[in-house]
Write an enzyme that holds these catalytic residues in place. Sequence first.
Site, mmCIF file in Angstrom:
data_model
loop_
_atom_site.group_PDB
_atom_site.id
_atom_site.type_symbol
_atom_site.label_atom_id
_atom_site.label_comp_id
_atom_site.label_asym_id
_atom_site.label_seq_id
_atom_site.Cartn_x
_atom_site.Cartn_y
_atom_site.Cartn_z
ATOM 1 C CD GLU B 75 -1.756 -2.368 1.387
ATOM 2 O OE1 GLU B 75 -0.647 -2.612 1.895
ATOM 3 O OE2 GLU B 75 -2.589 -3.261 1.124
ATOM 4 C CG HIS B 144 -10.853 -5.928 6.937
ATOM 5 N ND1 HIS B 144 -9.945 -6.392 7.841
ATOM 6 C CD2 HIS B 144 -10.393 -6.306 5.713
ATOM 7 C CE1 HIS B 144 -8.971 -7.046 7.203
ATOM 8 N NE2 HIS B 144 -9.225 -7.000 5.908
HETATM 9 C C1 LIG Z 1 -2.498 -4.274 4.380
HETATM 10 C C2 LIG Z 1 -3.482 -5.145 3.736
HETATM 11 N N1 LIG Z 1 -3.621 -5.094 2.413
HETATM 12 C C3 LIG Z 1 -4.516 -5.881 1.792
HETATM 13 C C4 LIG Z 1 -5.306 -6.725 2.510
HETATM 14 C C5 LIG Z 1 -6.356 -7.575 1.820
HETATM 15 N N2 LIG Z 1 -5.928 -8.951 1.797
HETATM 16 C C6 LIG Z 1 -6.247 -9.784 2.781
HETATM 17 S S1 LIG Z 1 -5.504 -11.259 2.589
HETATM 18 C C7 LIG Z 1 -4.802 -10.759 1.185
HETATM 19 C C8 LIG Z 1 -3.927 -11.690 0.461
HETATM 20 C C9 LIG Z 1 -2.796 -12.058 1.307
HETATM 21 O O1 LIG Z 1 -2.014 -12.929 0.618
HETATM 22 P P1 LIG Z 1 -0.947 -13.778 1.357
HETATM 23 O O2 LIG Z 1 -0.095 -12.936 2.201
HETATM 24 O O3 LIG Z 1 -0.265 -14.580 0.317
HETATM 25 O O4 LIG Z 1 -1.791 -14.707 2.315
HETATM 26 P P2 LIG Z 1 -2.839 -15.828 1.900
HETATM 27 O O5 LIG Z 1 -4.145 -15.172 1.833
HETATM 28 O O6 LIG Z 1 -2.431 -16.392 0.624
HETATM 29 O O7 LIG Z 1 -2.792 -16.792 3.004
HETATM 30 C C10 LIG Z 1 -5.117 -9.480 0.876
HETATM 31 C C11 LIG Z 1 -4.684 -8.736 -0.306
HETATM 32 C C12 LIG Z 1 -5.149 -6.726 3.896
HETATM 33 N N3 LIG Z 1 -5.908 -7.482 4.696
HETATM 34 N N4 LIG Z 1 -4.225 -5.959 4.477
#
Ligand SMILES: Cc1ncc(C[n+]2csc(CCOP(=O)(O)OP(=O)(O)O)c2C)c(N)n1
Lengths: 334, 343, 445
Positions: B75, B144
Amino acid sequence: MIVQDNIPFAIRHFAPAQLREALRKMHLIRLFEEGAEESYMRGLIHGTMHLSIGQEASAVATCMELTDADKITSTHRGHGHCIAKGADVGRMFAEFFGKETGYCHGRGGSMHIADVKTGNLGANGIVGGGLPIAVGAALTAKRLGRDDVTVCFFGDGANNEGAFHEALNMAAIWKLPVIFVCENNKYGMSTPATYATAVPNIADRAAAYSMPGVTVDGNDFSAVAEALHIAIARARAGEGPSLVENLTYRWRGHSKSDRNRYRTKDEIEDWMSRDPIARFRAELIAHGVLDAAGAEAVEAEAKQAVADGVEFAKASPAPGIADVTKFVHAEEAA
Amino acid sequence: MNAQTQITEVTPSGETREMSYAEAIRDAMAIALDRDPTVVLMGEDIGTYGGAFQVTLDLIDRYGPDRVMDTPISELGGAGVAVGAALTGLKPIFEFQFSDFAALAMEQIVNQAAKLRYMLGGEAAVPVVFRMPAGSGTGAAAQHSQSFEAWFGHVPGLKVVQPSTPEDAKGLLLAALADPDPVIVFEHKLLYKMKGQVPTGYYTTPIGKAAIRRTGSDVTIVASAIMVHRALEAAAKLAEEGIEVEVIDLRSVRPIDRDTIIASVKKTGKLLCVYEGVRTLGVGAEISALIAESEAFDYLDAPIQRLGGAEAPIPYNPDLERAAVPQKADIETVARRLAKGEV
Amino acid sequence: MPTEVIMPKVDMDMATGTLAVWHVAEGEAVKKGAALFDIETDKAAMEVEAPASGILRQILAQPGQVVAVGSPVAYLYAEGEAVVALPAETPSAAPAVVAVAAPAAAPAAPAATPSQTVAQVANGAADLRATPVARRLAREAGLALSNLLGSGPRGRIQRADVETALARREAAALAASAPVFAPAVQAAPDEWTAQPGDLHVTTRKGTGTPLVLIHGFAADSTGWMALERALPRDLPLIRIDLPSHGRSPLRRLSGFADLAKTVVQVFDRVAEGPVHLLGHSLGGAVALAVSDIRPRQVKTLSLLSPAGLGPEIDGAALNGIARASTADSLAPWLKRLTARPDGISHDYAKAAMLARIDPDLRAAQQEWAQVLFPDGVQAFDLTAALERVTAPTLMIWGRDDRILPWKQALAAPGEVALHLLRGVGHVPHMEDPDTVAALLGRHMK
Ligand SMILES: Cc1ncc(C[n+]2csc(CCOP(=O)(O)OP(=O)(O)O)c2C)c(N)n1
Ligand SMILES: [Mg+2]
């Protein structure tokens, strides 16, 4: 001797009771999440949730050698970590149902599930939010002369947050007892790690912070356990942090609202054929730790725990509306 | 002639079409992409996934990955890249997946985007748009569900809008894009599915202008985003009792439409501010203060009332979550008491 | 020479003002015309401007002090001008501090369970609560907020309260100039001073023993206007508005004794030494009760068609007046009051209705009618009191009184001087003020 060499690390290293318990936890995670999913679909659970079905070996094997004094920081996909670290599924269900008996008294829900007493400092709604916190926990252990370690779970998506880089650098310069465990499930939401990350393996980034980095098959219980065994030993010996990358896969969508437009059915089915639980179970049977009936019993135990947990949660009271601002600050001394 | 900077006019057709709030935003972005080659969309999972709330659905198929850019989960960096691009000739629309994550990008938004023009003595401009899905009601809990409009409203150099209807969602987004300075657009998650008539083609809704959604002589309610709809429902109910509520849709937190609010309060003598952000030091505090400082003060016939979010993070439990932000019944009760001189 | 800064008279009936706040500190410079201090009168808060440019010195009145109009409160010195000692002996040097405004005691809760509409708290000057719009409207209209009733929470005066009061004031002015009973000229407004207290009391200065006037049911002090004109100009007058009447606060009543007690308390405060006392109708009954309770304070007693001397009363007319919500429904009952019904024009009724525009006031008076005259009967009997009264007593009754039959006058003992006026109805002081004034003049000698 040759036979010895073919025996996986985990079988050699852990007592049969520990291995049996590990299998139980893996089943428990799977069944818990299936139960949560069902409750969600029945409208008993509010909000959304991120399921880790398919990633159970990573959670349980990572936590194998951790005690309650050791800490973990978890992620939005944190049910497995929570159970692996020793949480009670009844209180977890209660949290999902928004009940006062839940781990967060109904305030946090799935995305903030935590069990501070077993050393789980909490799931996190912020991707990468736990990384610096884990470093802080490790700093405490070092300053206070304790030998506990902190395991920091994070995803392949999180390693592109600035916090990842800042945290790893500090952990390294201060030689803190923290193990960064990346659960690389190939996607951050819909974004492939291969697109979002400039290096082929997340573990490659360890070099930038002068710490060891290994990539292991995250669906291979023993491989994960072995990598963690080495990293934990290094941390406890005061030699500093490590980065372990567990290659794994989530069977379900990112969250309950995922329409799965970015993965193929084939890919999903391929990974489902590499079920970490079936694999570990077969391994235990093959090495005589358990027989088939014993494994069935383990699974049945887990089933019962989930059924009991749901009942406990359903019967639990909801928090009072008047308490909406409770826990914002320390409570006044009575 | 530089093709990169040529604007193709997409004229309003004078017609309207029923669209959801999300569709209206998508329509605005498509029009922007069509008419101005410097426009790019950036954000996490806005491509194939279509954005967490499906607002950018299919745009990548129409405009390709060079103009609809999935960013890594970065971000601070992503917002900063958008700022740098805006500074040098692109017009990025940067989507935060949830407005809560703008906290990670506060540095680039507040220290850079908001201040560059000023710090450089007017020699630079940052025409960037940040889109932020905001608000509670989805069970997504503390990280959120927040309503940060007052945070950004506190920063000179930023403009902050909060559309409450599909028509405004499109018009304000296009106005934000046409604006030479950074604009933050707060989109309420619960409104994405709301339908309404939306003019087709290009048009803008002026930033800084509130809308009177219902006229009345007894009480003025100034509300924003989803609260506008709750206030309107409450007003309809109160009308059955003979209480006529004027409902002002704030639309723009910064700049704020002082004149419309002052004129209304001079008419009704009673003011209720309804907003979802935490009550203390929120948007309602600013509105109350501007009335207290204005000539409308002498027209007040009751203490100004505020209904805002509880002094707590948004809780997970659905009943607690409802209790944490103003609901229709709360608005109805306070407005009724105001009208009856009981406050 | 320093410039004297005085407590200015800013209102018609202002004798004192409370210094609210200084805007300039002692020793600070101020420009002519800049805000120097605020005062609070019983009407409104007001800013006072510096009469000259200079440095503020010798502040004599502190915030909260009540200062007589015209007294110095500080001095303005020119830059470098030597400070002169305050001439301590000169009475004007020290401000004529009347009192230090103390927070008014919390108003006692009425004994009866207060109904939403009737039980309201009168605003004392010190803890006056009023909304900004109420303050502004009152300020613009020169209306004293302290005389108003607040219908809002904790007695807060709201817009509607001021509007009601303004409507009543306007109606009273109209009524005063209405052709029927009142002479054309209005009293010079600054003749009257409002007195602080639980009931609205207005006084007119003069020489000699004052005459205290108590009006009848559903009337108020403005109804005395015609008689005031006919009385000697220098006769000091004290007019009391009964509770729930005129500009007095609305109050529930448990019975006649309750009313008498309330008025006696006010009477004790406003009547310094023996006074002449006059009451009309219900006010006559009250005057009679006051004379009975405070025999030494009453020099003479005069009763115009007094209540309390027999059971009969035109209950329908009383209820009709109390209830009427339009000029059309009020007019027929007003006509019953007088022997010359054609004198009640539509405009007159309209003006009278304006004075009763406040629905809460009407509701309160309807309740009173129930309590005092249940089933159209006078529920209190003062014939025994009339026997006991020691002050010389005059009774005037219209022979055509259709509200209270004049024959009730026959309950009076022999010492009472009785005058029965021909061609006069229930309101002799309005219908024939000259005769009434003449009889009073002789009686009070
Ligand atoms: C700072 C932030 N940016 C975006 C999100 C939205 N978001 C939640 S999970 C996710 C994907 C995360 O991917 P990863 O770290 O690979 O974890 P996974 O979901 O694959 O376990 C996103 C973009 C968030 N919760 N926090
Ligand atoms: Mg991932």
